[in-house]
Design an enzyme around this catalytic site. Sequence first.
Site, short mmCIF file in Angstrom:
data_model
loop_
_atom_site.label_atom_id
_atom_site.label_comp_id
_atom_site.label_asym_id
_atom_site.label_seq_id
_atom_site.Cartn_x
_atom_site.Cartn_y
_atom_site.Cartn_z
N LYS A 10 7.56 -10.79 6.03
CA LYS A 10 8.61 -11.30 5.04
C LYS A 10 9.73 -10.63 5.49
O LYS A 10 11.03 -11.28 5.45
CB LYS A 10 8.15 -10.69 3.49
CG LYS A 10 6.85 -11.46 2.88
CD LYS A 10 6.48 -10.89 1.56
CE LYS A 10 6.24 -9.43 1.52
NZ LYS A 10 4.84 -9.13 2.34
N ARG A 85 7.11 -7.27 -7.46
CA ARG A 85 5.81 -6.96 -6.91
C ARG A 85 4.58 -7.25 -7.92
O ARG A 85 3.59 -7.42 -7.47
CB ARG A 85 5.60 -5.67 -6.08
CG ARG A 85 6.24 -5.33 -5.03
CD ARG A 85 6.15 -3.84 -4.74
NE ARG A 85 6.97 -3.55 -3.30
CZ ARG A 85 6.79 -3.74 -2.18
NH1 ARG A 85 5.51 -4.24 -1.94
NH2 ARG A 85 7.70 -3.31 -1.31
N ARG A 124 -0.80 -3.01 16.13
CA ARG A 124 0.60 -2.19 16.35
C ARG A 124 0.39 -0.88 16.62
O ARG A 124 -0.59 -0.07 16.37
CB ARG A 124 1.41 -2.33 14.92
CG ARG A 124 1.88 -3.80 14.43
CD ARG A 124 2.84 -3.56 13.55
NE ARG A 124 2.35 -2.74 12.17
CZ ARG A 124 3.33 -2.78 11.16
NH1 ARG A 124 4.53 -3.90 10.99
NH2 ARG A 124 3.19 -2.16 10.14
N ARG A 157 -0.46 4.25 13.70
CA ARG A 157 -0.20 4.73 12.34
C ARG A 157 -1.44 4.81 11.22
O ARG A 157 -2.03 3.56 11.56
CB ARG A 157 0.88 4.40 11.63
CG ARG A 157 2.52 4.75 12.50
CD ARG A 157 3.40 3.92 11.70
NE ARG A 157 3.34 2.83 10.75
CZ ARG A 157 4.00 2.48 9.88
NH1 ARG A 157 5.24 2.80 9.35
NH2 ARG A 157 3.91 1.25 9.28
N ARG A 168 -4.94 -2.26 1.40
CA ARG A 168 -3.50 -2.85 1.15
C ARG A 168 -3.75 -4.20 0.72
O ARG A 168 -3.12 -4.83 -0.36
CB ARG A 168 -2.66 -2.56 1.94
CG ARG A 168 -2.21 -1.30 2.41
CD ARG A 168 -1.37 -1.11 3.81
NE ARG A 168 0.05 -2.13 3.63
CZ ARG A 168 0.62 -2.21 4.76
NH1 ARG A 168 0.28 -1.78 5.98
NH2 ARG A 168 1.92 -2.84 4.53
#
Length: 214
Positions: A10, A85, A124, A157, A168
Amino acid sequence: MLVGPPGAGKGTQAEFIAAHLAVPKISTGDIFRANVSQGTPLGVEAKRYMDAGQLVPDEVTINMVRDRLAEADAADGFLLDGFPRTVPQAAALDKLLVDMGSSLDLVLELVVDDDEVIRRLSGRRTCRGCGKIWHIEFDSTSREGICDRCGSELFQRDDDKAETIANRLVEYSSKTAPLVDYYGAQGKLVGIDATGPVEDVTLRAIDALRSYGG
C-alpha cells in the site's frame, strides 16, 4: 483510498498513484508524526495516549484527518493510505467528508493471498548500521547477512517474523477486511491483483482509476 493486508504494498503504491494524480498522499502515520512534532493540541493529546501504551481514540484520529484534509494541497483531491482501518472509522470518515462537501470516489483493494504476504515480509532483513531494508529473495546482498551499503550486520525485526505476520493477518481479517464489504456495498470498491512487479501493480491501479474517470 487504498485497502489491503500488511505486505500488500500500500505504501509503495500510494506514492506512485498520488504522484500520477498530482494529489497528496495522506497517511495517519504522517499526520500523527506532524502533530506530535509540532506540538499541536491534538498532537499533545495523542502523545498522552501513546506514551501510556494505549491506542489513540478514533475521535482524536478523525480530528487530525479533518485538519489535514482542510489544508490547501488537498482541495483538489487526496489519496488516503492506511486510514480508515475499521468500519467505525470508515463511517466517521464518511460523515466528515459529507460535512466538508466531499466524498470518496474510489477504494482500491490490493489483493494478495496470505502466503505471498508471509513470503514478502518474512524475507526482509534490516541493517543495524544504516537501517536499509533488504530482502533475501527480491533484493539480496552480495554477502549473506551483511549490508552492501555500510557493511553492518543484517537482522530480522520481530515484526517480520512469520508468527508475528500471521497474527497481523488475523487482526487484519477481523478489523480491517470488513471495509471491503462496507465500501463494496457503496459501489466504490475495485480490487486489483497486487502480485508481480511493483510497476505492473501500479499500471493496474491506474487503469482502474481511469475506468472510474480518475
